[in-house]
Design a protein around this motif. Structure first.
Motif, PDB file in Angstrom:
ATOM      1  N   GLY A  20       0.834  -1.209   0.000  1.00  0.00           N
ATOM      2  CA  GLY A  20       0.000   0.000   0.000  1.00  0.00           C
ATOM      3  C   GLY A  20       0.860   1.247   0.000  1.00  0.00           C
ATOM      4  N   THR A  21       0.380   2.306   0.658  1.00  0.00           N
ATOM      5  CA  THR A  21       1.104   3.578   0.643  1.00  0.00           C
ATOM      6  C   THR A  21       2.500   3.454   1.254  1.00  0.00           C
ATOM      7  OG1 THR A  21       0.004   4.192   2.718  1.00  0.00           O
ATOM      8  CG2 THR A  21      -0.956   5.030   0.678  1.00  0.00           C
ATOM      9  N   ALA A  22       2.693   2.475   2.131  1.00  0.00           N
ATOM     10  CA  ALA A  22       4.017   2.297   2.746  1.00  0.00           C
ATOM     11  C   ALA A  22       5.096   2.088   1.695  1.00  0.00           C
ATOM     12  CB  ALA A  22       3.989   1.116   3.714  1.00  0.00           C
ATOM     13  N   ASN A  23       4.730   1.556   0.535  1.00  0.00           N
ATOM     14  CA  ASN A  23       5.713   1.286  -0.512  1.00  0.00           C
ATOM     15  C   ASN A  23       6.183   2.529  -1.243  1.00  0.00           C
ATOM     16  OD1 ASN A  23       4.166  -1.512  -0.356  1.00  0.00           O
ATOM     17  ND2 ASN A  23       6.172  -1.868  -1.275  1.00  0.00           N
ATOM     18  N   VAL A  24       5.380   3.567  -1.251  1.00  0.00           N
ATOM     19  CA  VAL A  24       5.692   4.714  -2.111  1.00  0.00           C
ATOM     20  C   VAL A  24       5.874   6.017  -1.348  1.00  0.00           C
ATOM     21  CG1 VAL A  24       4.573   3.680  -4.106  1.00  0.00           C
ATOM     22  CG2 VAL A  24       3.230   5.112  -2.566  1.00  0.00           C
ATOM     23  N   GLN A  25       5.853   5.963  -0.020  1.00  0.00           N
ATOM     24  CA  GLN A  25       6.048   7.165   0.778  1.00  0.00           C
ATOM     25  C   GLN A  25       7.314   7.031   1.621  1.00  0.00           C
ATOM     26  OE1 GLN A  25       2.447   7.965   2.963  1.00  0.00           O
ATOM     27  NE2 GLN A  25       1.469   8.863   1.179  1.00  0.00           N
ATOM     28  N   PRO A  26       8.331   7.841   1.344  1.00  0.00           N
ATOM     29  CA  PRO A  26       9.608   7.724   2.056  1.00  0.00           C
ATOM     30  C   PRO A  26       9.511   7.901   3.566  1.00  0.00           C
ATOM     31  CG  PRO A  26       9.871   9.029   0.063  1.00  0.00           C
ATOM     32  CD  PRO A  26       8.392   8.800   0.236  1.00  0.00           C
ATOM     33  N   ARG A  27       8.410   8.467   4.052  1.00  0.00           N
ATOM     34  CA  ARG A  27       8.280   8.647   5.502  1.00  0.00           C
ATOM     35  C   ARG A  27       7.759   7.374   6.193  1.00  0.00           C
ATOM     36  NH1 ARG A  27       2.928  12.612   5.930  1.00  0.00           N
ATOM     37  NH2 ARG A  27       1.453  11.190   4.959  1.00  0.00           N
ATOM     38  N   SER A  28       7.422   6.361   5.407  1.00  0.00           N
ATOM     39  CA  SER A  28       6.830   5.154   5.987  1.00  0.00           C
ATOM     40  C   SER A  28       7.891   4.262   6.619  1.00  0.00           C
ATOM     41  CB  SER A  28       6.069   4.367   4.920  1.00  0.00           C
ATOM     42  OG  SER A  28       6.967   3.559   4.160  1.00  0.00           O
ATOM     43  N   ALA A  29       7.422   3.270   7.382  1.00  0.00           N
ATOM     44  CA  ALA A  29       8.323   2.331   8.070  1.00  0.00           C
ATOM     45  C   ALA A  29       9.063   1.428   7.097  1.00  0.00           C
ATOM     46  CB  ALA A  29       7.526   1.489   9.064  1.00  0.00           C
ATOM     47  N   PHE A  30       8.662   1.410   5.821  1.00  0.00           N
ATOM     48  CA  PHE A  30       9.368   0.604   4.832  1.00  0.00           C
ATOM     49  C   PHE A  30      10.668   1.279   4.384  1.00  0.00           C
ATOM     50  CE2 PHE A  30       5.799  -2.250   2.915  1.00  0.00           C
ATOM     51  CZ  PHE A  30       5.502  -2.698   4.191  1.00  0.00           C
ATOM     52  N   TYR A  31      10.829   2.561   4.732  1.00  0.00           N
ATOM     53  CA  TYR A  31      12.008   3.324   4.336  1.00  0.00           C
ATOM     54  C   TYR A  31      12.834   3.790   5.531  1.00  0.00           C
ATOM     55  CZ  TYR A  31       9.930   3.760  -0.331  1.00  0.00           C
ATOM     56  OH  TYR A  31       9.394   3.497  -1.569  1.00  0.00           O
ATOM     57  N   THR A  32      12.173   4.278   6.564  1.00  0.00           N
ATOM     58  CA  THR A  32      12.854   4.946   7.650  1.00  0.00           C
ATOM     59  C   THR A  32      13.490   3.971   8.628  1.00  0.00           C
ATOM     60  OG1 THR A  32      10.793   5.040   8.927  1.00  0.00           O
ATOM     61  CG2 THR A  32      11.298   6.910   7.517  1.00  0.00           C
ATOM     62  N   ASP A  33      14.477   4.476   9.340  1.00  0.00           N
ATOM     63  CA  ASP A  33      15.094   3.698  10.407  1.00  0.00           C
ATOM     64  C   ASP A  33      14.039   3.423  11.468  1.00  0.00           C
ATOM     65  OD1 ASP A  33      16.730   2.509  12.211  1.00  0.00           O
ATOM     66  OD2 ASP A  33      17.879   4.298  12.715  1.00  0.00           O
TER      67      ASP A  33
ATOM     68  N   ARG B 151      19.222  -2.732  17.307  1.00  0.00           N
ATOM     69  CA  ARG B 151      20.027  -1.672  16.706  1.00  0.00           C
ATOM     70  C   ARG B 151      21.408  -2.171  16.303  1.00  0.00           C
ATOM     71  NH1 ARG B 151      19.264   3.643  16.302  1.00  0.00           N
ATOM     72  NH2 ARG B 151      17.180   2.810  15.920  1.00  0.00           N
ATOM     73  N   ARG B 152      21.943  -3.110  17.057  1.00  0.00           N
ATOM     74  CA  ARG B 152      23.257  -3.653  16.710  1.00  0.00           C
ATOM     75  C   ARG B 152      23.186  -4.503  15.444  1.00  0.00           C
ATOM     76  NH1 ARG B 152      27.843  -3.761  19.536  1.00  0.00           N
ATOM     77  NH2 ARG B 152      29.421  -5.346  19.054  1.00  0.00           N
ATOM     78  N   LEU B 153      22.112  -5.300  15.338  1.00  0.00           N
ATOM     79  CA  LEU B 153      21.959  -6.157  14.164  1.00  0.00           C
ATOM     80  C   LEU B 153      21.539  -5.383  12.927  1.00  0.00           C
ATOM     81  CD1 LEU B 153      20.148  -9.221  15.770  1.00  0.00           C
ATOM     82  CD2 LEU B 153      22.497  -9.153  14.906  1.00  0.00           C
ATOM     83  N   PHE B 154      20.731  -4.338  13.138  1.00  0.00           N
ATOM     84  CA  PHE B 154      20.196  -3.554  12.012  1.00  0.00           C
ATOM     85  C   PHE B 154      20.457  -2.071  12.260  1.00  0.00           C
ATOM     86  CE2 PHE B 154      17.370  -7.278  12.577  1.00  0.00           C
ATOM     87  CZ  PHE B 154      17.623  -7.939  11.386  1.00  0.00           C
ATOM     88  N   PRO B 155      21.687  -1.605  12.043  1.00  0.00           N
ATOM     89  CA  PRO B 155      22.019  -0.202  12.322  1.00  0.00           C
ATOM     90  C   PRO B 155      21.136   0.784  11.550  1.00  0.00           C
ATOM     91  CG  PRO B 155      24.011  -1.499  11.950  1.00  0.00           C
ATOM     92  CD  PRO B 155      22.856  -2.367  11.588  1.00  0.00           C
ATOM     93  N   GLY B 156      20.720   0.414  10.364  1.00  0.00           N
ATOM     94  CA  GLY B 156      19.872   1.303   9.567  1.00  0.00           C
ATOM     95  C   GLY B 156      18.408   0.931   9.608  1.00  0.00           C
ATOM     96  N   GLY B 157      18.055  -0.003  10.472  1.00  0.00           N
ATOM     97  CA  GLY B 157      16.669  -0.456  10.552  1.00  0.00           C
ATOM     98  C   GLY B 157      16.474  -1.760   9.799  1.00  0.00           C
ATOM     99  N   VAL B 158      15.512  -2.559  10.254  1.00  0.00           N
ATOM    100  CA  VAL B 158      15.283  -3.870   9.650  1.00  0.00           C
ATOM    101  C   VAL B 158      14.779  -3.745   8.218  1.00  0.00           C
ATOM    102  CG1 VAL B 158      12.920  -4.098  10.509  1.00  0.00           C
ATOM    103  CG2 VAL B 158      14.276  -6.148  10.033  1.00  0.00           C
TER     104      VAL B 158
END
Length: 303
Positions: free
Chosen positions: A114-127, A141-148
């Motif tokens: 859905g919108t999570a795929n095309v909005q950079p502010r969504s959890a699919f993009y952000t840390d 945070r240690r395993l995924f420094p930039g987010g999962v």
């Protein structure tokens, strides 16, 4: 055997199309993922359930983080050994991301949520925001420094998108367009039960979440005004106290109903940053009104 994880009505619609396009080949392994806070996807999985050679049900949080993580780990190890594909939409799940991290070289295939795929502010993009005061937060945070989500996206081999002309969670070279004839989803019997005169559609949202995410002033009076404006109101399934909706409307994604009414004449579709309108962004038959923008509900004034 391919493995397909499905969580929502929209995801089921996309996977059905992937089956028609022979990307997903029966008999596949259908993994039905649900959450206690979300509508049960089972009513929308009829076709997929019939085609599946195997079905697994995962209920979150009932099954617990560790149990779900271990299940995904076993699934990914087996698929790495036999070379089978794993499809899913939600790239921000920690249990899946952690399992994927522990299977070197494993690549996955994804499709839109859905919108999570095309909005950079969504959890699919952000840390991801994790609680660093907890042991789990420190480990995450240690395993995924930039987010999962960032890590999971790096393992995507192909992404199948119903929004092919928009930026998505992978580069354009990995995107495969998925064309869905939304209107064709409606059965002839259900078409006869639909409201006849519809030129204004309102797609509801979970209003308290909208207030928190966008900070818009959506009080009860304004919501009532928007509902009164519409000829057809499609409440969000997770909105508490949602209006009663005819069963034939519940069967289908909002995209199918928008496409149907647009085929009968020009329509207006008001929404709150809904993913359902994205396939119609350039459709001259449809005027889209995003009520999540300032000033909220202004475009409905005097109409």
């Amino acid at each position: 055997m391919q493995h397909v994880i499905v969580r929502t009505k929209l995801q089921a619609s996309i996977v059905e199309r992937l089956v028609e396009d022979q990307v997903v080949r029966p008999p596949f392994h259908l993994i039905q993922a649900s959450h206690a806070s979300e509508p049960d996807p089972t009513p929308h999985l009829g076709k997929l359930l019939r085609l599946a050679g195997r079905v697994t049900v995962i209920r979150r949080p009932h099954h617990g983080f560790v149990r779900v993580f271990l299940y995904f780990l076993g699934l990914l190890i087996r698929s790495r050994i036999d070379g089978s594909d794993v499809f899913l939409a939600n790239v921000n799940w920690y249990h899946f991301g952690l399992a994927l991290r522990l299977v070197p070289g494993k690549r996955i295939r994804t499709f839109d949520d859905g919108t999570a795929n095309v909005q950079p502010r969504s959890a699919f993009y952000t840390d991801d925001v994790v609680d660093l005061s907890s042991i789990r937060g420190h480990v995450a945070r240690r395993l995924f420094p930039g987010g999962v989500a960032r890590f999971t996206r790096s393992r995507i081999e192909r992404h199948y998108s119903i929004y092919p002309d928009m930026e998505n969670i992978v580069d354009a070279q990995r995107i495969v367009p998925v064309r869905i004839d939304w209107k064709s989803m409606l059965s002839a019997e259900d078409v006869t039960r639909l409201p006849r005169q519809v030129s204004r559609i309102l797609i509801g949202t979970v209003y308290q979440e909208a207030l928190k995410i966008w900070g818009i002033d959506v009080d009860d009076a304004r919501i009532a005004k928007a509902i009164a404006w519409a000829d057809l109101y499609l409440p969000h399934p997770r909105q508490p106290g949602s209006h009663a909706v005819d069963e034939c409307l519940k069967k289908y994604p909002a995209e199918a109903l928008i496409s149907f009414y647009a085929s009968r004449g020009p329509i207006q579709v008001a929404h709150f940053n809904s993913s359902a309108v994205l396939p119609f962004a350039n459709d001259p038959r449809i005027q889209l009104i995003d009520l999540s923008r300032d000033p909220p509900l202004a475009m409905l004034s005097g109409q």
